[in-house]
Design a protein around this motif. Structure first.
Motif, PDB file in Angstrom:
ATOM      1  N   SER A  95       0.845  -1.200   0.000  1.00  0.00           N
ATOM      2  CA  SER A  95       0.000   0.000   0.000  1.00  0.00           C
ATOM      3  C   SER A  95       0.873   1.239   0.000  1.00  0.00           C
ATOM      4  O   SER A  95       1.870   1.305   0.726  1.00  0.00           O
ATOM      5  N   LEU A  97      -0.174   5.228   0.373  1.00  0.00           N
ATOM      6  CA  LEU A  97      -1.297   6.129   0.581  1.00  0.00           C
ATOM      7  C   LEU A  97      -0.875   7.559   0.273  1.00  0.00           C
ATOM      8  O   LEU A  97       0.166   8.026   0.736  1.00  0.00           O
ATOM      9  N   SER A 153      -6.564   6.892  -0.656  1.00  0.00           N
ATOM     10  CA  SER A 153      -6.520   5.433  -0.814  1.00  0.00           C
ATOM     11  C   SER A 153      -7.153   4.933  -2.111  1.00  0.00           C
ATOM     12  O   SER A 153      -7.522   3.764  -2.202  1.00  0.00           O
TER      13      SER A 153
END
Length: 267
Positions: A95, A97, A153
């Protein structure tokens, strides 16, 4: 026949830390032999040594970056070559962000390649093997952000939305067989993915963050109870039932060959 013979071998991706590490320990305690997959060799070896010493199961390690095609091929080939594999935990993910204008294309490619591409290929490799035997379990780690997106996101939420829908499609495909597919949808969980994403855990409300051990224990309890979709942090399961009913009602309402009346004034 030993307990390990009965359980077979579990493949766990992203097994060097966090959720994957806990799955490795919990599955070993249940009697599974393991193939642990991750790109950080030193951490992977530490997990493997600890699990072997504590639980006495067979533990193989496969150092692989699932964003690299050749490495992903090696993991995919496990399912064709090892008949002992009975369970896959698709946990590896990444991830970053941030606003779409700030996220680098390489970071976008990493999220879509690992969170979607690798998960799909390994799910299908496992499914082919498990369908042949009419036995086996696939656990795909999604996220509640598959239902929702934040300004920072968009890409990550998009990948997890794919995981959610893809896994539910797999569940429909194996309906009526002895192959199990579980979708696990955690909320914020205390792992190093937060630091790697650019948002430290310290920035979150601590009351909203679940420890990885609790998350995995809840997910495995859900699997034992026959759940196909497990939300470890949601107390009121009726909330999801209502959400899913509304989703199906909306889908049904869309099956209409006429435009909605609110658009007719445009003529």
């Amino acid at each position: 026949m030993t307990m390990n013979d009965k359980k077979g071998t579990a493949v766990v991706t992203g097994a060097s830390a966090g959720i994957g590490k806990i799955y490795a320990r919990r599955l070993a305690k249940r009697g599974y032999d393991l193939v642990l997959v991750a790109r950080r060799e030193n951490l992977l070896d530490e997990v493997a040594s600890s699990v072997r010493a504590e639980f006495g199961v067979k533990v193989q390690t496969l150092v692989a970056d699932l964003a690299i095609a050749a490495d992903l091929d090696n993991v995919e080939n496990l399912f064709a070559s090892d008949d002992s594999i009975t369970l896959l935990v698709n946990n590896a993910g990444t991830s970053t962000l941030g606003s779409l204008t700030a996220v680098k294309q390489s970071e976008v490619d990493a999220m879509t390649g690992l969170n979607i591409g690798a998960l799909v290929r390994l799910s299908l490799a496992a499914l082919r093997k498990f369908n042949e035997k009419d036995s086996g379990t696939i656990i795909n780690i999604g996220s509640v952000l598959g239902f929702h997106t934040l300004p920072i996101s968009s890409i990550y939420s998009g990948t997890k939305g794919f995981v959610n829908n893809f896994t539910r499609g797999l569940q429909d495909e194996v309906a009526g067989t002895n192959v199990k597919v579980q979708l696990v949808l955690p909320a914020a969980t205390a792992t190093d993915i937060w630091e790697l994403s650019g948002v430290p855990l310290s920035a979150l409300d601590p009351t909203s963050v679940m420890e990885a051990e609790q998350m995995v224990d809840a997910a495995l309890a859900g699997l034992d109870q026959g759940e196909t979709i497990t939300l470890p942090s949601v107390e009121d399961v009726q909330l999801f039932a209502d959400y899913d009913a509304a989703r199906l009602k909306l889908l049904e309402a869309s099956q209409n060959g006429k435009s909605a009346s609110r658009y007719l004034s445009a003529r």
